[in-house]
Design a protein around this motif. Structure first.
Motif, short mmCIF file in Angstrom:
data_model
loop_
_atom_site.label_atom_id
_atom_site.label_comp_id
_atom_site.label_asym_id
_atom_site.label_seq_id
_atom_site.Cartn_x
_atom_site.Cartn_y
_atom_site.Cartn_z
N GLU A 13 -9.49 -1.14 9.17
CA GLU A 13 -9.06 -2.34 8.44
C GLU A 13 -8.00 -2.00 7.41
O GLU A 13 -7.07 -2.78 7.18
CB GLU A 13 -10.27 -3.01 7.77
CG GLU A 13 -11.18 -3.76 8.73
CD GLU A 13 -12.40 -4.33 8.03
OE1 GLU A 13 -12.57 -4.05 6.82
OE2 GLU A 13 -13.18 -5.04 8.68
N ARG A 14 -8.14 -0.85 6.79
CA ARG A 14 -7.14 -0.44 5.80
C ARG A 14 -5.81 -0.08 6.48
O ARG A 14 -4.75 -0.25 5.88
CB ARG A 14 -7.65 0.75 4.99
CG ARG A 14 -8.86 0.41 4.13
CD ARG A 14 -8.59 -0.82 3.26
NE ARG A 14 -9.68 -1.11 2.37
CZ ARG A 14 -9.75 -0.64 1.11
NH1 ARG A 14 -8.81 0.14 0.63
NH2 ARG A 14 -10.78 -0.96 0.36
N ASP A 23 -4.68 -1.68 9.03
CA ASP A 23 -4.10 -2.95 9.46
C ASP A 23 -3.78 -3.89 8.31
O ASP A 23 -3.22 -4.96 8.53
CB ASP A 23 -5.08 -3.67 10.42
CG ASP A 23 -5.30 -2.87 11.69
OD1 ASP A 23 -4.41 -2.07 12.04
OD2 ASP A 23 -6.37 -3.04 12.31
N HIS A 24 -4.13 -3.47 7.09
CA HIS A 24 -3.96 -4.39 5.95
C HIS A 24 -2.78 -3.95 5.09
O HIS A 24 -2.74 -2.83 4.58
CB HIS A 24 -5.23 -4.39 5.10
CG HIS A 24 -5.11 -5.28 3.88
ND1 HIS A 24 -5.10 -6.65 3.96
CD2 HIS A 24 -4.99 -4.97 2.57
CE1 HIS A 24 -4.99 -7.15 2.75
NE2 HIS A 24 -4.92 -6.15 1.88
#
Length: 336
Positions: A276-277, A279-280
């Motif tokens: 998630e990090r 993709d963020h």
């Protein structure tokens, strides 16, 4: 009014009135025919002024200046009185604290009292080696309050380590005392508090560390997360991921995440948070590289898929790191 009557009405002894006379503070304006001192109304008012000033803590010398020096500055004297009063209160508070600690140690005889006093004095020594020896000797001999206070103020790393060691062996009261340091306005005190808590085993220290994961101080959060992760507490995972992204003890955080990922049900969770990090917010190349390194010790398909993607990253350092990690996971380590 004769001296005896003045003494009865004012509450100032006849002996003190004679002393005032000798110092020139209050000289009776008259004498009787027999030679006795006779005080006028103005004399008596001056006596009450003297007593009022003395009640503030002024010396007789300062009282004389206050009454007779036209250039006397009362604000300066009051400031000095405030300073001296604070010093006296601090000294008396320190004495009360010392006595309370000696009492808490339950001394059996005067030898025990002297031993406790000696250790307390050594903990406050200006010499680091003396403080360190006292810390190593203090378990069971010095109240835990004294050890906690010393640990929260200690600047020398070697002495601090000895104090943390002693606190970890000083009983169940230590965590609550150290928790007070977490709320200090001084960053170093907060850091010492959380580091000391991290070395104390047990449910109470674990609960305090878990609550510290939401602390406003990033350093405190980091130490708490590392300590909890080493204890196998999965609540630390989000904070550890933040440390990897933020480059705050990121290597240690990645190591702890790798250990936690081997616990049942944690590998996919940790990998998902790391991905998630990725993709963020389009993280920088250095951040992507740290995330790839963190994924190295996380088993499972989610981590492998993320590493495969990173092996084709536009940044050469990131792609090489991810490719190397993939080979390690597959057991194909290149020759040095």
């Amino acid at each position: 009014m004769l001296i005896g009557e003045v003494a009865r009405r004012s509450g100032v002894s006849a002996r003190m009135l004679r002393h005032y006379d000798a110092l020139g503070l209050v000289r009776p304006t008259g004498r009787t025919g027999s030679g006795y001192r006779e005080y006028s109304g103005d004399d008596i008012r001056r006596i009450f002024h003297i007593e009022s000033l003395r009640s503030l803590g002024l010396s007789l010398r300062d009282v004389g200046r206050a009454l007779d020096d036209p250039g006397f500055e009362p604000s300066e004297l009051v400031d000095d009185l405030i300073r001296r009063t604070r010093e006296r209160i601090a000294d008396e508070t320190a004495l009360l604290t010392r006595l309370s600690r000696i009492g808490a140690a339950r001394p059996g005889d005067w030898e025990d009292v002297l031993q406790t006093v000696s250790l307390l004095q050594s903990l406050g020594s200006k010499i680091a080696g003396t403080r360190q020896r006292a810390a190593l000797s203090a378990v069971g001999e010095v109240p835990v309050e004294a050890l906690a206070e010393a640990a929260l103020r200690e600047e020398d790393p070697h002495v601090a380590g000895a104090l943390r060691w002693a606190l970890a062996r000083s009983g169940e009261d230590a965590p609550a005392l150290l928790a007070e340091g977490l709320g200090s306005t001084a960053a170093q005190v907060r850091k010492r508090a959380v580091r000391s808590l991290a070395e104390i085993p047990g449910d109470e220290s674990t609960a305090l560390l878990r609550g510290t994961l939401a602390h406003t101080d990033v350093v405190v959060r980091g130490y708490a997360a590392l300590a909890l992760g080493e204890r196998g507490d999965a609540d630390a995972v989000p904070a550890l991921v933040d440390m990897v992204v933020g480059e705050a003890n990121d290597v240690d955080a990645a190591d702890v995440l790798g250990t936690l990922a081997r616990r049942p049900g944690q590998a996919d969770r940790i990998a998902t948070l790391l991905v998630e990090r990725l993709d963020h917010g389009a993280p920088e190349a250095s951040t992507r590289r740290r995330l790839a390194q963190a994924l190295a010790d996380v088993p499972g398909d989610t981590a492998s898929a993320a590493l495969e993607r990173l092996s084709h990253d536009d940044d050469r350092a990131v792609s090489l790191t991810a490719a190397y990690v993939l080979r390690l996971r597959e057991g194909d380590t290149p020759a040095p």
